[in-house]
Scaffold this active site. Structure first.
Site, PDB file in Angstrom:
ATOM      1  N   HIS A   3       8.442   1.194  23.462  1.00  0.00           N
ATOM      2  CA  HIS A   3       9.251   0.706  22.329  1.00  0.00           C
ATOM      3  C   HIS A   3       8.396  -0.102  21.351  1.00  0.00           C
ATOM      4  CE1 HIS A   3      12.707   1.666  24.976  1.00  0.00           C
ATOM      5  NE2 HIS A   3      11.919   1.128  25.904  1.00  0.00           N
ATOM      6  N   SER A  18      -9.967   1.949  -2.204  1.00  0.00           N
ATOM      7  CA  SER A  18      -8.869   1.924  -3.167  1.00  0.00           C
ATOM      8  C   SER A  18      -9.440   1.897  -4.572  1.00  0.00           C
ATOM      9  CB  SER A  18      -8.010   0.682  -2.922  1.00  0.00           C
ATOM     10  OG  SER A  18      -7.348   0.288  -4.112  1.00  0.00           O
ATOM     11  N   LYS A  54     -10.355  -2.835   0.014  1.00  0.00           N
ATOM     12  CA  LYS A  54      -9.657  -1.917   0.928  1.00  0.00           C
ATOM     13  C   LYS A  54     -10.582  -0.959   1.661  1.00  0.00           C
ATOM     14  CE  LYS A  54      -5.897  -1.591   1.763  1.00  0.00           C
ATOM     15  NZ  LYS A  54      -4.786  -0.940   1.061  1.00  0.00           N
ATOM     16  N   GLU A 111      -4.029   9.451   8.057  1.00  0.00           N
ATOM     17  CA  GLU A 111      -2.733   9.604   7.377  1.00  0.00           C
ATOM     18  C   GLU A 111      -2.500  11.050   6.965  1.00  0.00           C
ATOM     19  OE1 GLU A 111      -1.973   6.016   4.629  1.00  0.00           O
ATOM     20  OE2 GLU A 111      -4.100   5.956   5.124  1.00  0.00           O
TER      21      GLU A 111
END
Ligand code: ARG
Length: 467
Positions: free
Chosen positions: A165, A286, A292, A299
């Site tokens: 969980h 970025s 970044k 992804e």
């Protein structure tokens, strides 16, 4: 003007027509832009078919040699990028046949004896799938398994929190976590192997749907193409797209696994977790925020699951409600098959490189195991060893967790007197059970996430993947 004149756009089936196909017809029905990928399989299948026609006496030795020679020159032209894929030829089957007729004349016109594009495309698909499984998918799955095994060799004994969980649950070895993917990937490989066994039967000779009145030898074709036999029913053979749907499903389940990996690791390399560092070469920056360092490859692996699932759903939709027999709807299968294949294969390859170029932050993972009572279950099992019924032990430890939480400490930091007060079965040896390191050393059940099973499993996989 002969029908084989390349400047004549009339298709080979034009005999009964009084009008040439409209531009819209030609453009809409063509599949050559997608199925040109089948060219090699189409030629291999045609040569096996031609050889069988020779053996049963339907074509002569000269015909066969001319066909063989013609196909050789076509293959060379395609390989060299010289072949002109004329969309007016509809699909790869007719494009190659037309080129053969152009180059050989009459022998080329005999090739399509006792054959339809319906059994031809069914054959080509099976040949393509077999090759995709043997030469692309299974090696790529093995490569990713090997990447995880190597990661387990490098950092397998590091301890990390295991989650259920998405809450810290029990300590596990990083190696056991790595091998969890190796295990799942093995089922993926076996799914492709199963499906290969199921599809390895030749549909050629099923014709349009009813077979042929000519004395063809389907078994000979199947043998020369290294099939395990022939499909049993001509109607089924040309209607069936199970192989394609199953392949897209196998890709989809594999894509789901890769998306789980991607999701885990996107979290793991966040500053909140900081369990994992991916090399700069496999991160992106970025355009606006100079600091970044983003896990875009992961992804995209997660995002591309959509391509595999989308392809599977498209294929399931295409086969739904189709009447028995070949229907042109089936031509749509290849676009989705190739999408599922290309996307899943690329994701596998990229995932393997990312795994090769990532490292766990062992300090950080161990630190996360020190907070959150991850040894509570081990403490309950300690009580079971001391003959306390598990349900009672669960209750005792639950109470201790509540107390520790109030005292703002971990179980191992509670005074022995307080532990003893909670259960008379607790003794000073309890401190050999508490704490993440003790717990992973104590997992004894087969296949567990502890030191003993991990070492065994690692050796097992090293040996298996070396083969
Ligand atoms: N291009 C077609 C396909 O991929 C080949 C079969 C066409 N058959 C036909 N009867 N029109 O399915």
């Amino acid at each position: 003007m002969s029908q084989n004149d390349p400047s004549n756009p009339k298709p080979s089936w034009h005999g009964r027509f009084t009008q040439a196909p409209a531009a819209a017809t030609q453009q809409f029905v063509e599949s050559l832009t997608v199925d040109n990928r089948l060219w090699k399989h189409d030629i291999v299948g045609s040569l096996a078919h031609a050889h069988m026609l020779l053996k049963v006496g339907l074509i002569s030795q000269e015909d066969f040699l001319a066909i063989q020679q013609g196909m050789k020159s076509i293959a060379e032209d395609i390989e060299q990028g010289r072949f002109i894929f004329d969309l007016a030829k509809e699909d790869i089957h007719m494009a190659i046949e037309a080129a053969l007729i152009e180059r050989t004349g009459e022998p080329g016109k005999r090739l399509h004896t006792a054959r339809s594009r319906n059994d031809q495309v069914a054959l080509d698909l099976r040949l393509w799938l077999r090759e995709a499984i043997d030469e692309a998918m299974i090696p790529a799955v093995r490569r990713l398994q090997a990447a995880f095994v190597h990661m387990a060799e490098r950092q397998g004994l590091a301890i990390m929190p295991g989650y259920t969980h998405m809450q810290r649950a029990q300590p596990i070895l990083a190696g056991a976590y790595c091998l969890s993917f190796v295990e799942g990937l093995d089922r993926d490989a076996s799914r492709f192997e199963d499906l290969r066994r199921r599809i390895n039967f030749s549909p050629l000779g099923s014709g349009a749907l009813a077979g042929s009145t000519l004395p063809i030898d389907r078994d000979a074709v199947a043998g020369s193409l290294m099939f395990d036999g022939i499909t049993g029913n001509s109607i089924d053979a040309v209607s069936d797209r199970d192989p394609v749907v199953e392949y897209a499903f196998a890709c989809s389940l594999l894509a789901a696994r890769l998306s789980r990996l991607a999701e885990d690791w996107v979290l793991f390399c966040s500053q909140e977790f900081a369990f994992l560092k991916i090399d700069d070469a496999y991160c992106t920056g970025s355009s606006m925020m100079p600091q970044k360092r983003n896990p875009d490859l992961l992804e995209l692996i997660r995002g591309r699951t959509g391509r595999a699932y989308g392809s599977l759903m498209a294929l399931m939709t295409i086969v739904k409600g189709l009447p028995t027999g070949y229907n042109r709807d089936l031509q749509e299968d290849k676009y989705h098959l190739f999408t599922a294949h290309d996307s899943t294969l690329l994701c596998l390859q990229v995932a393997a490189e990312v795994v090769d170029h990532s490292a766990f932050n062992e300090q950080r993972m161990l630190g996360a195991c020190q907070v959150g009572f991850l040894d509570a279950t081990a403490l309950a099992e300690y009580l079971v060893e001391k003959k306390v019924p598990f349900r009672e032990a669960h209750q005792v430890v639950g109470n201790l967790v509540a107390a520790a939480e109030k005292q703002n400490c971990e179980l191992r930091e509670l005074p022995l007197a307080q532990l003893k007060a909670a259960s008379a079965a607790i003794d000073h040896d309890v401190f050999d059970w508490l704490g993440a390191q003790n717990v992973v050393n104590r997992y004894v059940s087969k296949g567990s996430a502890g030191v003993k099973s991990f070492k065994e499993a690692l050796e097992n996989w090293q040996a298996r993947l070396a083969r």
